[in-house]
Design a protein around this motif. Structure first.
Motif, PDB file in Angstrom:
ATOM      1  N   GLN A   1       0.848  -1.190   0.000  1.00  0.00           N
ATOM      2  CA  GLN A   1       0.000   0.000   0.000  1.00  0.00           C
ATOM      3  C   GLN A   1       0.877   1.231   0.000  1.00  0.00           C
ATOM      4  O   GLN A   1       1.997   1.204   0.491  1.00  0.00           O
ATOM      5  CB  GLN A   1      -0.962  -0.004   1.178  1.00  0.00           C
ATOM      6  CG  GLN A   1      -0.308  -0.038   2.538  1.00  0.00           C
ATOM      7  CD  GLN A   1      -1.316  -0.219   3.652  1.00  0.00           C
ATOM      8  OE1 GLN A   1      -2.504  -0.319   3.417  1.00  0.00           O
ATOM      9  NE2 GLN A   1      -0.838  -0.270   4.878  1.00  0.00           N
TER      10      GLN A   1
ATOM     11  N   PHE B   1       1.888  -4.605   3.517  1.00  0.00           N
ATOM     12  CA  PHE B   1       1.014  -4.734   4.681  1.00  0.00           C
ATOM     13  C   PHE B   1       0.838  -6.183   5.100  1.00  0.00           C
ATOM     14  O   PHE B   1       0.223  -6.462   6.113  1.00  0.00           O
ATOM     15  CB  PHE B   1      -0.327  -4.006   4.516  1.00  0.00           C
ATOM     16  CG  PHE B   1      -1.240  -4.522   3.452  1.00  0.00           C
ATOM     17  CD1 PHE B   1      -2.109  -5.558   3.701  1.00  0.00           C
ATOM     18  CD2 PHE B   1      -1.254  -3.941   2.198  1.00  0.00           C
ATOM     19  CE1 PHE B   1      -2.966  -6.014   2.728  1.00  0.00           C
ATOM     20  CE2 PHE B   1      -2.110  -4.385   1.223  1.00  0.00           C
ATOM     21  CZ  PHE B   1      -2.967  -5.428   1.485  1.00  0.00           C
TER      22      PHE B   1
ATOM     23  N   GLU C   1     -11.912 -12.661   1.524  1.00  0.00           N
ATOM     24  CA  GLU C   1     -10.572 -12.320   2.016  1.00  0.00           C
ATOM     25  C   GLU C   1      -9.730 -11.712   0.893  1.00  0.00           C
ATOM     26  O   GLU C   1      -9.042 -10.711   1.089  1.00  0.00           O
ATOM     27  CB  GLU C   1      -9.853 -13.565   2.547  1.00  0.00           C
ATOM     28  CG  GLU C   1     -10.441 -14.133   3.815  1.00  0.00           C
ATOM     29  CD  GLU C   1      -9.791 -15.446   4.222  1.00  0.00           C
ATOM     30  OE1 GLU C   1      -9.474 -15.577   5.417  1.00  0.00           O
ATOM     31  OE2 GLU C   1      -9.596 -16.330   3.368  1.00  0.00           O
TER      32      GLU C   1
ATOM     33  N   ARG D   1     -10.974  -8.204   0.112  1.00  0.00           N
ATOM     34  CA  ARG D   1     -10.579  -7.246   1.144  1.00  0.00           C
ATOM     35  C   ARG D   1      -9.125  -6.803   0.939  1.00  0.00           C
ATOM     36  O   ARG D   1      -8.801  -5.625   1.039  1.00  0.00           O
ATOM     37  CB  ARG D   1     -10.775  -7.855   2.531  1.00  0.00           C
ATOM     38  CG  ARG D   1     -10.675  -6.837   3.651  1.00  0.00           C
ATOM     39  CD  ARG D   1     -11.029  -7.399   5.008  1.00  0.00           C
ATOM     40  NE  ARG D   1     -10.089  -8.437   5.409  1.00  0.00           N
ATOM     41  CZ  ARG D   1     -10.432  -9.665   5.780  1.00  0.00           C
ATOM     42  NH1 ARG D   1     -11.694 -10.027   5.814  1.00  0.00           N
ATOM     43  NH2 ARG D   1      -9.520 -10.542   6.118  1.00  0.00           N
ATOM     44  N   ILE D   2      -8.242  -7.743   0.602  1.00  0.00           N
ATOM     45  CA  ILE D   2      -6.832  -7.414   0.366  1.00  0.00           C
ATOM     46  C   ILE D   2      -6.691  -6.557  -0.887  1.00  0.00           C
ATOM     47  O   ILE D   2      -5.985  -5.544  -0.881  1.00  0.00           O
ATOM     48  CB  ILE D   2      -5.983  -8.700   0.258  1.00  0.00           C
ATOM     49  CG1 ILE D   2      -5.925  -9.386   1.632  1.00  0.00           C
ATOM     50  CG2 ILE D   2      -4.582  -8.389  -0.250  1.00  0.00           C
ATOM     51  CD1 ILE D   2      -5.356 -10.793   1.604  1.00  0.00           C
TER      52      ILE D   2
ATOM     53  N   ILE E   1      -8.954  -4.635  -2.270  1.00  0.00           N
ATOM     54  CA  ILE E   1      -9.537  -3.316  -2.006  1.00  0.00           C
ATOM     55  C   ILE E   1      -8.564  -2.467  -1.196  1.00  0.00           C
ATOM     56  O   ILE E   1      -8.384  -1.284  -1.474  1.00  0.00           O
ATOM     57  CB  ILE E   1     -10.899  -3.442  -1.282  1.00  0.00           C
ATOM     58  CG1 ILE E   1     -11.953  -3.940  -2.277  1.00  0.00           C
ATOM     59  CG2 ILE E   1     -11.324  -2.130  -0.651  1.00  0.00           C
ATOM     60  CD1 ILE E   1     -13.261  -4.356  -1.640  1.00  0.00           C
ATOM     61  N   GLN E   2      -7.907  -3.060  -0.209  1.00  0.00           N
ATOM     62  CA  GLN E   2      -6.939  -2.310   0.596  1.00  0.00           C
ATOM     63  C   GLN E   2      -5.782  -1.822  -0.276  1.00  0.00           C
ATOM     64  O   GLN E   2      -5.305  -0.706  -0.112  1.00  0.00           O
ATOM     65  CB  GLN E   2      -6.408  -3.169   1.748  1.00  0.00           C
ATOM     66  CG  GLN E   2      -5.545  -2.384   2.710  1.00  0.00           C
ATOM     67  CD  GLN E   2      -5.190  -3.190   3.950  1.00  0.00           C
ATOM     68  OE1 GLN E   2      -5.733  -4.250   4.209  1.00  0.00           O
ATOM     69  NE2 GLN E   2      -4.269  -2.669   4.731  1.00  0.00           N
ATOM     70  N   MET E   3      -5.339  -2.644  -1.227  1.00  0.00           N
ATOM     71  CA  MET E   3      -4.264  -2.235  -2.127  1.00  0.00           C
ATOM     72  C   MET E   3      -4.735  -1.095  -3.033  1.00  0.00           C
ATOM     73  O   MET E   3      -4.006  -0.130  -3.249  1.00  0.00           O
ATOM     74  CB  MET E   3      -3.787  -3.414  -2.976  1.00  0.00           C
ATOM     75  CG  MET E   3      -3.030  -4.455  -2.178  1.00  0.00           C
ATOM     76  SD  MET E   3      -2.635  -5.928  -3.124  1.00  0.00           S
ATOM     77  CE  MET E   3      -1.411  -5.295  -4.268  1.00  0.00           C
ATOM     78  N   ASP E   4      -5.963  -1.172  -3.550  1.00  0.00           N
ATOM     79  CA  ASP E   4      -6.491  -0.130  -4.435  1.00  0.00           C
ATOM     80  C   ASP E   4      -6.759   1.163  -3.690  1.00  0.00           C
ATOM     81  O   ASP E   4      -6.503   2.245  -4.197  1.00  0.00           O
ATOM     82  CB  ASP E   4      -7.797  -0.596  -5.098  1.00  0.00           C
ATOM     83  CG  ASP E   4      -7.552  -1.613  -6.194  1.00  0.00           C
ATOM     84  OD1 ASP E   4      -6.401  -1.700  -6.676  1.00  0.00           O
ATOM     85  OD2 ASP E   4      -8.503  -2.320  -6.564  1.00  0.00           O
ATOM     86  N   LYS E   5      -7.292   1.051  -2.465  1.00  0.00           N
ATOM     87  CA  LYS E   5      -7.622   2.238  -1.679  1.00  0.00           C
ATOM     88  C   LYS E   5      -6.410   3.116  -1.455  1.00  0.00           C
ATOM     89  O   LYS E   5      -6.474   4.328  -1.538  1.00  0.00           O
ATOM     90  CB  LYS E   5      -8.189   1.820  -0.320  1.00  0.00           C
ATOM     91  CG  LYS E   5      -9.637   2.188  -0.127  1.00  0.00           C
ATOM     92  CD  LYS E   5      -9.997   2.126   1.330  1.00  0.00           C
ATOM     93  CE  LYS E   5     -10.714   0.836   1.639  1.00  0.00           C
ATOM     94  NZ  LYS E   5     -11.000   0.621   3.028  1.00  0.00           N
ATOM     95  N   SER E   6      -5.273   2.489  -1.157  1.00  0.00           N
ATOM     96  CA  SER E   6      -4.085   3.268  -0.857  1.00  0.00           C
ATOM     97  C   SER E   6      -3.599   4.020  -2.087  1.00  0.00           C
ATOM     98  O   SER E   6      -2.991   5.065  -1.977  1.00  0.00           O
ATOM     99  CB  SER E   6      -2.972   2.379  -0.310  1.00  0.00           C
ATOM    100  OG  SER E   6      -2.396   1.609  -1.338  1.00  0.00           O
TER     101      SER E   6
ATOM    102  N   ARG F   1      -6.308   7.330  -2.667  1.00  0.00           N
ATOM    103  CA  ARG F   1      -6.728   8.018  -1.441  1.00  0.00           C
ATOM    104  C   ARG F   1      -7.488   9.291  -1.770  1.00  0.00           C
ATOM    105  O   ARG F   1      -7.119  10.034  -2.671  1.00  0.00           O
ATOM    106  CB  ARG F   1      -5.499   8.410  -0.609  1.00  0.00           C
ATOM    107  CG  ARG F   1      -5.005   7.327   0.288  1.00  0.00           C
ATOM    108  CD  ARG F   1      -5.673   7.444   1.658  1.00  0.00           C
ATOM    109  NE  ARG F   1      -5.901   6.145   2.227  1.00  0.00           N
ATOM    110  CZ  ARG F   1      -4.963   5.374   2.757  1.00  0.00           C
ATOM    111  NH1 ARG F   1      -3.727   5.768   2.811  1.00  0.00           N
ATOM    112  NH2 ARG F   1      -5.280   4.203   3.249  1.00  0.00           N
TER     113      ARG F   1
END
Length: 176
Positions: free
Chosen positions: A43, A60, A102, A105-106, A108-113, A116
């Protein structure tokens, strides 16, 4: 057989090398069609160092890579014998596929960062803050102005007993 996501444990700090070795080995063995994506979960993190704003890529899930693959004896052997990879994550030596939620979720967390929201302002005018970086570190004051375009705030700090406006980056202060 469909591709499923598995987690492979790697030596610490060898995630990118293990990913490259695995991609190369799969191609060399003619097994590329049994592999999908191979990811090192990272991220983007914005931090302040010596008054300069910088974006850093952080893992992460350190020491792990995600492998999308069709599991059989041949592909399992290839992954476990890849330099830098110690084994799959699973019970009693059997690779356990990740559940779809799962994986999402991983991802999405990578894309969100990476995307931002630039309008995410953690402060309001009047908030009390402490300066944590730069020449005014350890000074406290209250926010008098917020500039969204430049991601800067003006903080009124007391210097020699007088309130003085100091322009700072969002990352140079923390709430009191």
């Amino acid at each position: 057989m469909a591709l499923r996501w598995y987690v492979a444990h790697t030596y610490s700090g060898h995630e990118k090398k293990a990913k490259q070795y695995l991609e190369t080995a799969a191609a060399a063995e003619g097994l590329s069609d049994k592999f999908g994506q191979i990811l090192v979960p990272t991220q983007e993190v914005v931090e302040m160092k010596q008054g300069k704003r910088s974006t850093v890529t952080r893992k992460f899930l350190p020491s792990y890579i995600l492998v999308e693959m069709e599991l059989d004896k041949e592909t399992q052997h290839l992954v476990t014998n890849t330099p830098g990879i110690t084994n799959f994550v699973g019970s009693s030596g059997k690779p356990t596929p990740l559940r779809e939620e799962e994986v999402e979720r991983i991802l999405i967390q990578m894309d969100k960062s990476r995307a931002r929201d630039s309008l995410d302002v953690p402060y309001q005018v009047g908030d009390a803050v402490k300066v944590i970086d730069g020449p005014f570190a350890d000074f406290s004051g209250s926010i008098s102005d917020i500039n969204l375009e430049r991601k800067k705030i003006k903080v009124m700090v007391s210097i020699f007993g007088r309130p003085t406006p100091v322009e700072l980056d969002f990352l140079q202060v923390q709430p009191l």
